[in-house]
Design a protein around this motif. Structure first.
Motif: not given
Length: 411
Positions: A30-31, A35-38, A52-55
């Protein structure tokens, strides 16, 4: 020598394994989709790091799984290089994991440089937020116009003018440069001095990325992938003027600092390669036993079982050699472990490349897609055979040391 982990190191390793199993590996697909979508537009200036990274980082820090690479018991985990090595291997199974634990390159190397060589002012400005995971950093050494395998070829300059140091030059393959949180770079350039040898004419300088004269030109793709949201970029320095206090240690100390920086970093890279190879082998076996062709599981065809055996032997050999290099580094320092560090830098990426290549072959088209991490592992392995010194340079170091044992000069 003793590779037995202390109780503290074993506890850290087990907790990292558990954290990865419970929190990282389940969300990794999902991460990367986020990334690829953003970051699909291709404009690195708009790259984003998914929330999600900061979480995950907040959770890891709360559990004390933070800055595990740093041998300082106050600022990090207080583990030796040998004790951290199995943790680096475990995090190598995932492209996501190193950053979650604030153990990602090039920040680890830069933080160690600041910890070992930085002034109090430099530590407060840059090391503190790096250790907190609030900012990212970049290391600027390789250049587009020279053979950077010989760092004395460097064309970039760090010239002293009164109370300032003036930087000029072009750097590329500066990893992490596209990250929106990248705030500082360590720049290495020549500070000419006819009174000293050629390995005492380079300086390392801390450069804020928003300093006048600093221009990020572009991000560089690896096999067509820009590695968003971090990237590997080309950056130009044009008459960048900074206070003399921005120099690490002092003028002419660049090579000395580089030796201290690269030793542990190469151990980390190699152990992550071994972790990636382990995951590639697992994927190869699972795929090979779940798919059939010509009435048999794929692993029962065409010598594939022998490839599995070869992979197991190669991975275990690489691990033992890397652990030995880590032990030697702890015991004798970077100069005392030069041959062993060069040996693993050749061996580990080559082992990973071979294991991943076999795993890709078993997966067929899926192996070169984004459906598995194999394509990324292959790019990692092939790139590492160039980064931090190409294979040929490290073999040259090993040969020189072996010849010197027999009384021959390097020639």
């Amino acid at each position: 020598m003793d590779f037995e982990l202390s109780a503290k190191a074993q506890d850290s390793l087990e907790r990292v394994k558990r954290f990865m199993k419970e929190h990282i590996l389940p969300v990794e697909p999902r991460y990367w989709e986020e990334v690829h979508a953003a970051n699909a537009g291709g404009d690195w200036r708009r790259w984003q790091v998914p929330p999600l990274m900061e979480e995950l980082k907040a959770r890891a820090r709360a559990e004390g799984l933070w800055n595990l690479f740093l041998p300082d018991a106050t600022l990090g985990a207080g583990l030796s290089t040998l004790e951290y090595a199995p943790i680096a291997e475990e995090t190598g199974r995932s492209f996501l994991a190193p950053e979650v634990f604030n153990c990602n390159a090039p920040d680890t190397g830069n933080m160690e440089v600041l910890w070992k060589y930085g002034s109090e002012e430099q530590k407060q400005r840059w090391l503190v937020p790096l250790l907190a995971g609030e900012i990212r950093s970049v290391f600027c050494m390789t250049e587009p116009e020279v053979a950077s395998s010989d760092a004395t070829n460097m064309g970039a300059t760090a010239l002293l003018e009164g109370d300032e140091v003036v930087l000029n030059g072009k750097k590329w393959w500066s990893s992490g440069l596209g990250n929106p949180r990248a705030k500082v770079a360590i720049f290495m350039g020549r500070t000419p001095d006819d009174t000293v040898g050629r390995h005492h004419q380079h300086s390392m300088v801390l450069v804020p990325l928003d300093a006048p004269g600093v221009t990020i030109q572009r991000m560089l793709p690896v096999y067509g992938d820009y590695d968003a949201p971090h990237g590997h970029g080309e950056i130009h320095f044009e008459n960048v003027r900074l206070p003399r206090s921005s120099i690490l240690v002092g003028p002419g100390k660049g090579f000395e600092i580089a030796q201290g920086r690269l030793g542990p970093g190469r151990i980390h890279h190699c152990m992550r390669c071994i972790g990636a190879a382990e995951r590639a082998l697992e994927l190869m076996i699972d795929r090979g036993m779940s798919r059939t062709a010509f009435g048999k599981p794929l692993l029962n065809l065409g010598g594939n079982r022998e490839r599995v055996a070869d992979a197991r032997v190669a991975i275990d050999q690489a691990r033992l050699l890397t652990l030995y290099a880590a032990w030697k580094l702890d015991e004798a320092g970077a100069l005392g472990a030069m041959s062993e560090i060069s040996a693993i830098k050749v061996v580990a990426p080559n082992v990973l490349q071979k294991v991943v290549d076999d795993a890709i072959q078993i997966h067929g088209g899926a192996g070169v897609s984004r459906d598995t991490p194999l394509a990324g592992f292959f790019a990692q392995a092939r790139s590492l055979r160039i980064a931090d010194g190409p294979d040929e340079v490290h073999k040259g170091v090993i040969a020189r040391i072996e010849l010197s044992k027999r009384g021959f000069s390097k020639g």
